[in-house]
Scaffold this active site. Structure first.
Site, PDB file in Angstrom:
ATOM      1  N   ARG A 125      28.011  28.896  23.447  1.00  0.00           N
ATOM      2  CA  ARG A 125      28.612  27.568  23.289  1.00  0.00           C
ATOM      3  C   ARG A 125      28.530  26.735  24.572  1.00  0.00           C
ATOM      4  O   ARG A 125      28.740  27.249  25.659  1.00  0.00           O
ATOM      5  CB  ARG A 125      30.085  27.757  22.902  1.00  0.00           C
ATOM      6  CG  ARG A 125      30.878  26.497  22.839  1.00  0.00           C
ATOM      7  CD  ARG A 125      32.211  26.734  22.202  1.00  0.00           C
ATOM      8  NE  ARG A 125      33.200  27.228  23.149  1.00  0.00           N
ATOM      9  CZ  ARG A 125      34.506  27.291  22.874  1.00  0.00           C
ATOM     10  NH1 ARG A 125      34.935  26.940  21.679  1.00  0.00           N
ATOM     11  NH2 ARG A 125      35.345  27.734  23.774  1.00  0.00           N
ATOM     12  N   ARG A 158      32.041  26.603  29.266  1.00  0.00           N
ATOM     13  CA  ARG A 158      33.397  26.693  29.802  1.00  0.00           C
ATOM     14  C   ARG A 158      33.478  27.886  30.740  1.00  0.00           C
ATOM     15  O   ARG A 158      32.852  28.912  30.488  1.00  0.00           O
ATOM     16  CB  ARG A 158      34.399  26.872  28.652  1.00  0.00           C
ATOM     17  CG  ARG A 158      34.904  25.568  28.109  1.00  0.00           C
ATOM     18  CD  ARG A 158      35.714  25.766  26.871  1.00  0.00           C
ATOM     19  NE  ARG A 158      36.801  26.728  27.027  1.00  0.00           N
ATOM     20  CZ  ARG A 158      37.748  26.923  26.091  1.00  0.00           C
ATOM     21  NH1 ARG A 158      37.719  26.241  24.971  1.00  0.00           N
ATOM     22  NH2 ARG A 158      38.697  27.792  26.291  1.00  0.00           N
TER      23      ARG A 158
END
Ligand SMILES: [Zn+2]
Length: 211
Positions: A125, A158
Site C-alpha cells: 500500500r 506509511r
C-alpha cells in the site's frame, strides 16, 4: 444526518471504501488516520505526542483521539452525513461517538478472515502525501509509479506499514477493537460485510445496506 461507522482490521479496506462512499453519497469522510497525520505534519503539540506512538505501531490514547474527532464533528462541517474511518477503536471511543451529533447510525464491519490477505495488502500500500488517496502496487496501481492519479502528489508508504508493526496492530486490534462488534450488535445497528472480495462487490453490499 446519517453516521456510518466503518470498522474492521487494518487492511480491511476502510480507507478505500470510505473514500468512494464520500464521493458517491456526498458524505464527509472522517478518517482519524488523516486527522492524526495532519496534526503530525503541522507539528502541533498533539502531533508531536502521537508521532512516537504511531511509529511503534501502537494506538493513540482515547483522550487524544476523542479530542481530535470532536473538533471535526460539527453541524457546520457536516450536512448529509459522515463516515467514520478508523474510529471508534475502543469501547470508550464508541460510547463517546454515540454522544456526538447524528439522527441515524449504521455500523458496517468489514470482515477479513485470513490474516495473510491483510498483511500482503498493507505491505504493497502507498498513500498520497497531499490528498490521502490510497493506491496499491498489486491491486490498484497508480497510472504513474509514485505519483497520485488525483492530485499529482507523491505516494509514500506509511512508516508503520512494515510486517512487525502490522502484526502488532493486528494483535492490538483483536484485543481492543473486536469488543466493539458486540457493542454495535447490542445496539442493533451492526452489518457484517465480507471484505476479502473485490471492492466493487463490497460497495454493492454496502449500497444495499444504506438503501
Ligand atoms: Zn493525491
Amino acid at each position: 444526518m446519517l453516521r456510518i461507522i466503518l470498522f474492521g482490521a487494518p487492511g480491511a479496506g476502510k480507507g478505500t471504501i470510505s473514500g468512494i462512499l464520500e464521493k458517491k453519497y456526498n458524505y464527509k469522510k472522517i478518517s482519524t488516520g488523516d486527522l492524526i497525520r495532519d496534526e503530525v505534519r503541522s507539528n502541533s503539540i498533539i502531533g508531536e505526542k502521537v508521532r512516537s506512538v504511531i511509529d511503534k505501531g501502537e494506538l493513540v490514547s482515547d483522550d487524544i483521539i476523542i479530542e481530535i474527532v470532536k473538533k471535526r464533528i460539527t453541524s457546520e462541517y457536516i450536512s448529509e452525513g459522515y463516515i467514520m474511518d478508523g474510529f471508534p477503536r475502543t469501547i470508550i471511543q464508541a460510547k463517546e461517538l454515540s454522544k456526538m451529533v447524528a439522527d441515524r447510525e449504521v455500523a458496517i464491519y468489514l470482515k477479513v478472515e485470513d490474516e495473510k490477505v491483510i498483511i500482503n495488502r498493507l505491505l504493497s500500500r502507498v498513500i498520497c502525501n497531499n490528498c490521502g488517496a490510497i493506491f496499491n502496487a498489486k491491486n490498484k496501481p497508480p497510472k504513474k509509479e509514485g505519483i497520485c492519479d488525483i492530485c499529482g502528489g507523491i505516494l509514500e508508504k506509511r512508516t508503520d506499514d512494515n510486517e512487525g508493526a502490522i502484526r502488532e496492530r493486528l494483535r492490538v486490534y483483536r484485543e481492543i477493537t473486536e469488543p466493539i462488534i458486540n457493542y454495535y450488535e447490542d445496539k442493533g445497528v451492526l452489518n457484517r460485510v465480507d471484505a476479502s472480495i473485490s471492492v466493487r462487490e463490497v460497495l454493492k453490499k454496502i449500497g444495499e445496506i444504506l438503501n
